[in-house]
Design an enzyme around this catalytic site. Sequence first.
Site, short mmCIF file in Angstrom:
data_model
loop_
_atom_site.label_atom_id
_atom_site.label_comp_id
_atom_site.label_asym_id
_atom_site.label_seq_id
_atom_site.Cartn_x
_atom_site.Cartn_y
_atom_site.Cartn_z
N ARG A 109 0.84 -1.19 0.00
CA ARG A 109 0.00 0.00 0.00
C ARG A 109 0.88 1.24 0.00
NH1 ARG A 109 -1.77 0.69 4.37
NH2 ARG A 109 -1.24 -1.15 5.56
N TYR A 237 -1.33 -3.58 -6.88
CA TYR A 237 -1.17 -4.25 -5.58
C TYR A 237 -2.53 -4.33 -4.85
CZ TYR A 237 -0.31 -5.20 -0.78
OH TYR A 237 -0.41 -5.76 0.46
N LYS A 246 -9.64 -2.48 1.41
CA LYS A 246 -9.31 -1.33 2.26
C LYS A 246 -10.10 -0.09 1.86
CE LYS A 246 -6.23 -3.75 4.39
NZ LYS A 246 -6.45 -4.19 5.77
N HIS A 266 -10.73 -2.48 11.39
CA HIS A 266 -9.62 -3.30 10.90
C HIS A 266 -9.39 -4.41 11.93
CE1 HIS A 266 -5.14 -3.30 9.41
NE2 HIS A 266 -5.86 -4.20 8.78
N SER A 288 -1.47 -3.88 10.32
CA SER A 288 -1.15 -4.82 9.24
C SER A 288 0.07 -5.65 9.61
CB SER A 288 -0.84 -4.04 7.96
OG SER A 288 -1.88 -3.14 7.69
N CYS A 290 0.59 -7.95 11.81
CA CYS A 290 0.89 -8.16 13.23
C CYS A 290 0.20 -9.41 13.76
CB CYS A 290 0.45 -6.95 14.05
SG CYS A 290 1.50 -5.53 13.86
N ASN A 294 -3.11 -15.11 11.87
CA ASN A 294 -2.72 -16.21 12.75
C ASN A 294 -3.68 -16.37 13.92
OD1 ASN A 294 -0.51 -16.52 11.13
ND2 ASN A 294 0.96 -15.57 12.52
N ASP A 317 -9.45 -9.85 8.85
CA ASP A 317 -8.91 -8.50 8.59
C ASP A 317 -9.91 -7.37 8.83
OD1 ASP A 317 -6.68 -6.92 7.69
OD2 ASP A 317 -7.72 -6.59 5.80
N ARG A 405 2.00 -12.28 -0.74
CA ARG A 405 0.64 -12.58 -0.24
C ARG A 405 0.07 -13.86 -0.85
NH1 ARG A 405 -1.88 -8.56 3.30
NH2 ARG A 405 -0.29 -6.97 3.45
N ASP A 531 -0.68 -20.44 21.89
CA ASP A 531 -0.75 -20.13 23.31
C ASP A 531 -1.49 -18.83 23.60
OD1 ASP A 531 0.53 -22.37 24.62
OD2 ASP A 531 2.31 -21.79 23.47
#
Length: 633
Positions: A109, A237, A246, A266, A288, A290, A294, A317, A405, A531
């Site tokens: 971006r 992109y 976005k 977000h 983004s 971070c 996951n 997201d 990505r 965890d």
Amino acid sequence: MEYPERRHLAPFLLRGTLQYQCAQTTVPTPFFHKTLEDTMASKLEALDRWVAEVAALTRPARIHWCDGSDAEYQSLVQQMLADGTLIELNQRTHPGCYLHRSHPSDVARVEHLTLVCHPDEEDAGPNNHWMDPAAAHAKIDALLDGCMEGRTMYVIPYCMGPIDSPLARCGVEITDSPYVVANMKIMTRMGAPAQARIERESSFVKGLHSVGELDPERRWIMHFPAELTIKSYGSGYGGNALLGKKCHALRIASNQARDEGWLAEHMLIVGIENPRGETHYVAAAFPSACGKTNLSMLIPPEGYLRDGWKVWTVGDDICWMHPGADGQLYAINPEAGFFGVAPGTSDSTNHNALTSISHDTIFTNVAVTADNQPWWEGLPGTPVTDWQGRPYDPAKGPAAHPNSRFTVSAKQCPTWSEQAEASQGVPISAIVFGGRRPSLLPLVMEARDWTHGVLMGAAMGSETTAAATGAVGVLRRDSMAMKPFCGYHYGDYFAHWLSFDRPGAKLPKIFHVNWFRKGADGKFLWPGFGDNLRVLEWMIERAEGRVDGVETPIGILPGEGELKLDGLGLDRARLDELLDVDNAGWQAELSAIGEYLASFTPRLPERLHREQQRVAQALEDDAGQSRREAIAF
Ligand code: OXD
Ligand code: MN
């Protein structure tokens, strides 16, 4: 302005077959002035009219109305394989997977070229780049003029959110990039059903995109919230070109949300099912790259799995939250796919993502192995070709681009929740804010009330990542992880957040987490990934009133024994460090937060300013105490 002659436009107005020959001739004609016909125009004609206007400006060779079918996707893939836009990956190990290599200057971006063009500059706030709407249209229209000559113009009707959800919103993206069409097919509910909804509704977001010449000097991503319009030029992109993501679902939607009384955030959305079979949904905002993807599909630690804990992925997201009739916040994920960061995704960090992308996935800017499998740092195996298609040479940097990505349908995720299709959304039990903070911020803390939670979100800071161009690893404030995405003045945005605290509201608890705190040895103190469920469990226990926590000036932290750490091998000293409250450090932080908030004056809500002062005072009153003394460990 020049428009094609009316008879040349006629084909644009007829839909049903796939391709149209476009007129190349242009003659000055006031075709779009108001006529009786115009005043009787149906909603359907509003879409046709806009498509015709765009065609007149961009002058494509052909127009293709996307129906969103699998056959259409396959035919686009074949076309892109033929012209080299896509490269086939190993179809035995990765069936249906393809690689796209973007222009090396077009990999992230571009926040400095992203504008929010409110009629009044003040409304954009210091958190956005602004240009006067008329000047902005003139600038970008000059670039768009004739930019699709010789190209196909694709018209993509899409719906953000379950197609029958009253919380969903629709848009149409016009683009000259088949790669964008293929990605939009994965990332949104795209095609005929969305078009049918658009034709029933009174408005839709208009997004116009052209890859242009992919020249960084001729690149703009412009938003016109008052016109529900986006114009993007010069980049292919994802974040700049997949306009549903976005641009629509955050920058334009944040404006719609403010006007209509909801929140466009977000945030990931994850369901945590406990052994009693109860599922709590958590929405979490991290900047983004971070770890939202996951966390949204984490695998519980061994003992939790044995006890019957399950995790359900609703979104990774973006989250749209609406207050329900019962006062709770209900969330939908407006997206239908994941556009995730590849590097770091591995069997140990995110096994579910790896399973999801083992087939039918578009990879962008990853490396490849000798047997043509996609590869990035963190995976086993050896790359032979880097993301630019060069023989891999470690001296030239990482094999995969750090912001490479994967684009994959969310339905391919083993933990995909059926509730992601629920038209009323899922009730949210906890909102979590977090960032990459190597020091000071404890593993977890809870806001004492909504106002304090809004302060925690507003104060969020994080080290920058490769998701945007610019320096990496620099600490910057990123309120609610929305710095690049809030489509209006942050002061007004904070006021909007505060406004949800009203009689009858049953708001979720708000927490702040930091998975990234480091010890004196420079190593992460917390293992993270699966965890993190231990921390989520504590939050849910707090939401249910089953554990007390410990009050500190910065918020409520886990009390002795409240975090389940069995099997983790975390020693006492590390736990103490993770939950330590350094009073002097926090006083300095509160003063930095105060300065940051002051940059939104005069639109900073007084209530938020007072809250910052309250916490600062509480810290002063508490000076000299360490948390450990306070809770008598
Ligand atoms: C993203 C981002 O692509 O936040 O999700 O940059
Ligand atoms: Mn994001």
